[in-house]
Design a protein around this motif. Structure first.
Motif, PDB file in Angstrom:
ATOM      1  N   VAL A   1     -45.458 -56.815  30.608  1.00 36.38           N
ATOM      2  CA  VAL A   1     -44.195 -56.717  29.841  1.00 36.38           C
ATOM      3  C   VAL A   1     -44.338 -56.034  28.347  1.00 36.38           C
ATOM      4  O   VAL A   1     -43.792 -55.164  27.880  1.00 36.38           O
ATOM      5  N   ALA A   2     -45.357 -56.765  27.735  1.00 32.06           N
ATOM      6  CA  ALA A   2     -45.664 -56.376  26.443  1.00 32.06           C
ATOM      7  C   ALA A   2     -46.620 -55.056  26.451  1.00 32.06           C
ATOM      8  O   ALA A   2     -46.191 -54.147  25.439  1.00 32.06           O
ATOM      9  N   HIS A   3     -47.314 -54.659  27.367  1.00 31.69           N
ATOM     10  CA  HIS A   3     -48.021 -53.531  27.411  1.00 31.69           C
ATOM     11  C   HIS A   3     -47.164 -52.383  27.894  1.00 31.69           C
ATOM     12  O   HIS A   3     -47.185 -51.313  26.955  1.00 31.69           O
ATOM     13  N   PHE A   4     -46.337 -52.494  28.596  1.00 32.23           N
ATOM     14  CA  PHE A   4     -45.531 -51.439  29.196  1.00 32.23           C
ATOM     15  C   PHE A   4     -44.641 -50.907  28.224  1.00 32.23           C
ATOM     16  O   PHE A   4     -44.038 -49.972  27.888  1.00 32.23           O
ATOM     17  N   ALA A   5     -43.983 -51.992  27.305  1.00 29.86           N
ATOM     18  CA  ALA A   5     -42.962 -52.010  26.273  1.00 29.86           C
ATOM     19  C   ALA A   5     -43.446 -50.863  25.167  1.00 29.86           C
ATOM     20  O   ALA A   5     -42.594 -50.346  24.406  1.00 29.86           O
ATOM     21  N   GLN A   6     -45.000 -51.335  24.880  1.00 29.66           N
ATOM     22  CA  GLN A   6     -45.294 -50.542  23.775  1.00 29.66           C
ATOM     23  C   GLN A   6     -45.442 -48.960  24.279  1.00 29.66           C
ATOM     24  O   GLN A   6     -45.186 -47.936  23.432  1.00 29.66           O
ATOM     25  N   PHE A   7     -45.885 -48.575  25.399  1.00 31.18           N
ATOM     26  CA  PHE A   7     -45.855 -47.108  25.986  1.00 31.18           C
ATOM     27  C   PHE A   7     -44.269 -46.580  25.968  1.00 31.18           C
ATOM     28  O   PHE A   7     -44.135 -45.573  26.059  1.00 31.18           O
ATOM     29  N   TYR A   8     -43.376 -47.473  26.510  1.00 29.42           N
ATOM     30  CA  TYR A   8     -42.056 -46.920  26.625  1.00 29.42           C
ATOM     31  C   TYR A   8     -41.017 -47.606  25.927  1.00 29.42           C
ATOM     32  O   TYR A   8     -40.306 -48.452  25.950  1.00 29.42           O
ATOM     33  N   PRO A   9     -41.064 -47.258  24.447  1.00 35.80           N
ATOM     34  CA  PRO A   9     -40.284 -47.810  23.259  1.00 35.80           C
ATOM     35  C   PRO A   9     -38.644 -47.629  23.513  1.00 35.80           C
ATOM     36  O   PRO A   9     -37.881 -48.292  22.927  1.00 35.80           O
TER      37      PRO A   9
END
Length: 220
Positions: free
Chosen positions: A55-63
């Motif tokens: 979730v931390a990784h995906f959230a960085q790409f999808y702000p």
């Protein structure tokens, strides 16, 4: 006042380091990119967030997507929060303790409401938990996803009753030895469960380490 270096050290002690999650986070993100443009604005629910790596990784790409992590194992909630803090993402809600076998209308997730979730992702859960968790996952997808919303399901699967390669056969045996309710699920059973809950199968993508990402979409 606590120094940045000390804060980083404290966060690192709370972050569970999961090598498999670190290896597969980017390949899974690439699958998400196939369906979800980077600038997309919406809501995402992660079921079984584990340590919080994904979730931390995906959230960085999808702000522009607001993410809600959830987890049954309460020991990992601190790790999820630590990953959120470590990466500095502002678009992730605090993690919630959720038992996905609970009827979706009884789930206490105040950040989302029925029919307003665009994405649900679930990584490495249904083979290391009873089949009831898969049933709960698809019921939850039916309840919370908007029409045409996506469910991304990641893990190893049996294909029409056959498990390959030998490493997955051995993995399945080890899981069933630990708990008779665990084990690799057959993709046909998963597709049937999806159909029963108003989701259609889109595709299954080969992933590293003999895993798959299976994409479903809620019927419009």
């Amino acid at each position: 006042m606590i120094s940045k270096q000390l804060l980083k050290q404290l966060l690192n002690t709370r972050m569970f380091h999961v090598p498999a999650a670190e290896r597969n986070k980017e390949p899974i993100l690439k699958v998400l990119q196939k369906y979800i443009p980077q600038g997309f604005k919406g809501r995402a629910l992660e079921v079984a967030s584990g340590a919080g790596v994904h979730v931390a990784h995906f959230a960085q790409f999808y702000p522009n997507i607001t993410w809600q992590p959830t987890e049954y194992d309460q020991k990992t909630l601190g790790s999820i929060s630590a990953y959120i803090a470590h990466t500095g993402v502002k678009n992730v809600h605090p993690p919630l303790h959720v038992d996905i076998t609970t009827p979706p209308e009884d789930l206490k997730i105040d950040t989302i409401s029925p029919g307003n979730v665009d994405i649900i992702d679930n990584i490495n859960m249904i083979h290391i938990s009873p089949w009831e968790t898969a049933i709960g996952l698809f019921r939850t997808a039916k309840y919370f996803l908007r029409p045409a919303g996506y469910l991304f399901l990641y893990g190893p699967f049996a294909i029409q009753g056959t498990i390959t390669p030998d490493s997955n056969v051995q993995f399945d045996s080890s899981l069933r030895a630990r708990d008779s309710q665990w084990g690799l699920r057959d993709i046909d059973d998963v597709k049937k469960l999806a159909e029963e809950n108003g989701l259609k199968f889109l595709e299954m993508i080969d992933m590293p380490a003999n895993n798959k990402t299976v994409i479903f979409q809620k019927n419009s």
